[in-house]
Design an enzyme around this catalytic site. Structure first.
Site, PDB file in Angstrom:
ATOM      1  N   LYS A   1      17.514   1.052  -3.299  1.00  0.00           N
ATOM      2  CA  LYS A   1      17.034   0.704  -2.951  1.00  0.00           C
ATOM      3  C   LYS A   1      15.642  -0.298  -3.807  1.00  0.00           C
ATOM      4  CE  LYS A   1      13.479  -1.457   0.620  1.00  0.00           C
ATOM      5  NZ  LYS A   1      13.202  -1.634   1.497  1.00  0.00           N
TER       6      LYS A   1
ATOM      7  N   LYS B   1      12.056  -2.220  -4.580  1.00  0.00           N
ATOM      8  CA  LYS B   1      11.404  -3.230  -3.839  1.00  0.00           C
ATOM      9  C   LYS B   1      10.751  -4.675  -4.653  1.00  0.00           C
ATOM     10  CE  LYS B   1       9.411  -3.238  -1.143  1.00  0.00           C
ATOM     11  NZ  LYS B   1       9.349  -3.476  -0.030  1.00  0.00           N
TER      12      LYS B   1
ATOM     13  N   ASP C   1      14.744  -6.163  -2.046  1.00  0.00           N
ATOM     14  CA  ASP C   1      13.519  -6.462  -0.516  1.00  0.00           C
ATOM     15  C   ASP C   1      12.282  -7.267  -1.590  1.00  0.00           C
ATOM     16  OD1 ASP C   1      11.990  -6.995   1.044  1.00  0.00           O
ATOM     17  OD2 ASP C   1      11.856  -4.696   1.504  1.00  0.00           O
TER      18      ASP C   1
ATOM     19  N   ASN D   1      10.745  -8.783   0.066  1.00  0.00           N
ATOM     20  CA  ASN D   1       9.439  -8.693   1.392  1.00  0.00           C
ATOM     21  C   ASN D   1       9.152 -10.175   2.142  1.00  0.00           C
ATOM     22  OD1 ASN D   1       8.267  -5.728   0.379  1.00  0.00           O
ATOM     23  ND2 ASN D   1       8.346  -5.684   2.811  1.00  0.00           N
TER      24      ASN D   1
ATOM     25  N   GLU E   1      17.083  -7.585   2.167  1.00  0.00           N
ATOM     26  CA  GLU E   1      16.103  -7.191   2.904  1.00  0.00           C
ATOM     27  C   GLU E   1      14.979  -8.408   3.053  1.00  0.00           C
ATOM     28  OE1 GLU E   1      15.478  -3.201   2.929  1.00  0.00           O
ATOM     29  OE2 GLU E   1      13.581  -3.933   3.868  1.00  0.00           O
TER      30      GLU E   1
ATOM     31  N   ASN F   1      12.627  -5.538   8.223  1.00  0.00           N
ATOM     32  CA  ASN F   1      11.480  -4.026   8.975  1.00  0.00           C
ATOM     33  C   ASN F   1      10.621  -5.527   9.007  1.00  0.00           C
ATOM     34  OD1 ASN F   1      11.763  -3.898   5.611  1.00  0.00           O
ATOM     35  ND2 ASN F   1       9.578  -3.974   6.433  1.00  0.00           N
TER      36      ASN F   1
ATOM     37  N   ASP G   1      12.149   2.124  12.849  1.00  0.00           N
ATOM     38  CA  ASP G   1      10.885   2.792  11.922  1.00  0.00           C
ATOM     39  C   ASP G   1      10.293   3.534  13.055  1.00  0.00           C
ATOM     40  OD1 ASP G   1       8.489   3.578  11.065  1.00  0.00           O
ATOM     41  OD2 ASP G   1       8.554   2.251   9.473  1.00  0.00           O
TER      42      ASP G   1
ATOM     43  N   HIS H   1      13.539   1.696   8.089  1.00  0.00           N
ATOM     44  CA  HIS H   1      12.624   1.427   7.030  1.00  0.00           C
ATOM     45  C   HIS H   1      11.377   2.862   6.501  1.00  0.00           C
ATOM     46  CE1 HIS H   1       7.798   0.057   6.908  1.00  0.00           C
ATOM     47  NE2 HIS H   1       8.950  -1.216   5.403  1.00  0.00           N
TER      48      HIS H   1
ATOM     49  N   ASN I   1       7.476   3.459   5.456  1.00  0.00           N
ATOM     50  CA  ASN I   1       6.022   3.236   4.264  1.00  0.00           C
ATOM     51  C   ASN I   1       5.703   4.180   4.081  1.00  0.00           C
ATOM     52  OD1 ASN I   1       4.836   0.620   6.512  1.00  0.00           O
ATOM     53  ND2 ASN I   1       4.870   0.280   4.409  1.00  0.00           N
TER      54      ASN I   1
HETATM   55  O1  LIG Z   1      11.094  -2.268   3.023  1.00  0.00           O
HETATM   56  C1  LIG Z   1       9.539  -2.167   3.540  1.00  0.00           C
HETATM   57  O2  LIG Z   1       9.222  -3.967   3.455  1.00  0.00           O
HETATM   58  C2  LIG Z   1       9.109  -1.487   2.829  1.00  0.00           C
HETATM   59  O3  LIG Z   1       8.752  -0.626   2.099  1.00  0.00           O
HETATM   60  C3  LIG Z   1       7.381  -2.645   3.554  1.00  0.00           C
HETATM   61  C4  LIG Z   1       5.928  -1.460   2.423  1.00  0.00           C
HETATM   62  O4  LIG Z   1       4.702  -1.895   1.860  1.00  0.00           O
HETATM   63  C5  LIG Z   1       6.549  -1.317   0.780  1.00  0.00           C
HETATM   64  O5  LIG Z   1       7.148  -2.462   0.213  1.00  0.00           O
HETATM   65  C6  LIG Z   1       5.424  -0.963   0.072  1.00  0.00           C
HETATM   66  O6  LIG Z   1       4.637   0.090   0.364  1.00  0.00           O
HETATM   67  O7  LIG Z   1       4.591  -1.626  -1.149  1.00  0.00           O
HETATM   68 MG   LIG Z   2      11.406  -4.222   3.985  1.00  0.00          MG
END
Ligand SMILES: O=C([O-])C(=O)C[C@H](O)[C@@H](O)C(=O)[O-]
Ligand SMILES: [Mg+2]
Length: 429
Positions: free
Chosen positions: A196, A198, A226, A228, A251, A274, A298, A325, A327
């Site tokens: 995955k 980010k 993802d 966000n 995502e 999420n 989660d 999900h 963190n």
């Molecule tokens: O799947 C997601 O959206 C995350 O894991 C959010 C988290 O906050 C992640 O992006 C992070 O910790 O930077």
């Molecule tokens: Mg996410």
């Protein structure tokens, strides 16, 4: 057997975190987590873990007092008990969480995140008292190991000059080659087979290039992207058209159920979330509008392990997929995630975990990830043991902090290098 809770110990800690980039900014060098211990009259201790920011501690403290005198088996009473804890209105003014990318903050979401740690701690204590693993208390495992995906991040090699931090050994990843190299390390170190990325950090064409590079380096492996919620509907559809065929799912490309519904209507690529479905109240609209095809559960969001099972059952009923999900978290939560994931028949995607990014833990042994999987523990309770010295060390770090790190703020961390930085408005692209 006396299952009455006689003591509750709350230990906030600060845990080292690498400079991982996301659409809001960058991770601070240390992140707050809260370790919860419930102790029964028999002297059995159960542990749980959740967010450690001040707003969660403010709720955890009165909740801990309310729990005393109840039994660890009274799991169905936990939500009602949490409802009795008042949430300061300034914590929930409808804004997106400053450091968690978890959608709009509400009083219920804060309470559920606190309840989740206590539920896990109660289950751990109950399991130890009964000599049963947590998964057995949840109805029993349907798999012996749970698959996780490698959570790839754009990152700097180190935290900014002059900022006290632990040094990690992952190096920088700021372009497609860096991301592919990071993915290789993840496979070498942990055997992950799905990835995955980010996103939401660089303009979408750069992230599209990274996805293409991953697909070329790891043909046939499941990939997710993802950002966000950083993209407009039009941008989301362009990305979906370009690399959708390479993705297991996309995502949270756009923020909120209406935008996700528009994206979903214009692409065949499954959308996961999420951010727009993180409570039961948000399910109805999203499912009715077919806005999401996969919900990332989660237990910290949904209020515990049993709530995660309820969510999965609802998803099964509506033909929506389930993933998980993550963190930043420690081994307590990874183990809790593994127990509940082992009981969900319709979990057909590898779960997310930040755990490989955490070089520090509060357990006597790190949770092993091999072949991209975590074996489901079969001993009593969660099957973890606290390392009291490590816990005290990480708590000392929290005590010594002047308050700057006690509340996660990814935008503040980026301002250290870019003083003009503010959390970007969405859609960013
Ligand atoms: O799947 C997601 O959206 C995350 O894991 C959010 C988290 O906050 C992640 O992006 C992070 O910790 O930077
Ligand atoms: Mg996410």
């Amino acid at each position: 057997m006396n299952l009455t809770v006689t003591d509750v110990v709350l230990t906030p800690v600060l845990v080292a975190d690498p400079p991982l980039l996301n659409t809001q900014g960058v991770h601070q060098p240390y992140t707050p987590r809260l370790v919860v211990e419930v102790v029964t009259a028999d002297g059995t201790t159960g542990v749980g873990e959740t967010y450690g920011d001040t707003k969660y501690l403010e709720l955890a403290r009165p909740f801990a007092e309310k729990l005393k005198g109840r039994r660890v088996s009274e799991l169905n009473a936990l939500s009602a008990l949490a409802d009795e804890v008042a949430v300061d209105a300034s914590r929930v003014s409808g804004q997106v969480d400053v450091g968690g990318l978890r959608g709009v903050q509400t009083a219920d979401k804060l309470r559920l995140s606190v309840v989740s740690a206590f539920e896990v701690a109660c289950l751990d204590a109950l399991g130890k008292a009964l000599g049963l693993p947590v998964h057995a208390l949840l109805g029993g495992k349907v798999r012996d190991a749970v698959e996780y995906s490698a959570y790839l991040f754009y990152k700097w090699a180190r935290h900014p000059e002059g900022v006290p931090a632990e040094q990690d050994d992952w190096g920088a990843a700021l372009d497609p080659a860096g991301i592919v190299e990071q993915a290789r390390r993840f496979t070498e170190r942990y055997g992950f087979t799905s990835f995955k990325l980010k996103g939401g950090v660089f303009p979408p064409d750069e992230e599209v290039a990274a996805v293409r590079a991953l697909a070329a380096a790891f043909p046939g492996h499941p990939l997710r992207l993802d950002p966000n919620g950083a993209w407009s509907v039009a941008t989301s559809l362009e990305v979906a058209a370009e690399v959708g065929g390479l993705l297991e799912y996309l995502e949270d490309p756009a923020l909120g159920t209406p935008a996700m519904a528009e994206v979903a209507a214009g692409t065949e690529v499954p959308l996961a979330t999420n951010m727009c479905v993180t409570t039961f109240a948000e399910i109805e609209e999203a499912f009715r509008r077919d806005a999401v095809q996969v919900v990332l559960s989660d237990h910290h969001y949904w209020g515990g392990l049993r709530a995660t099972q309820h969510l999965a059952a609802l998803c099964a009923a509506f033909g929506v997929g389930v993933s998980m999900h993550s963190n930043t978290h420690l081994g307590i939560s990874l183990t809790a995630m593994t127990h509940v994931a082992s009981t969900v028949p319709n979990l057909h995607h590898a779960c997310d975990t930040h755990y490989p990014w955490q070089s520090e833990d509060v357990l006597t042994a790190r949770v092993p990830i091999t072949g991209g999987r975590v074996a489901v523990p079969d001993g009593p309770g969660l099957g973890v043991e606290l390392d009291r010295e490590r816990l005290a060390f990480l708590h000392r770090r929290w005590l010594d902090d002047d308050g700057r790190l006690r509340d996660r703020d990814d935008a503040a961390a980026l301002r250290v290098v870019d003083p003009k930085w503010v959390t970007p408005a969405v859609p960013r692209w």
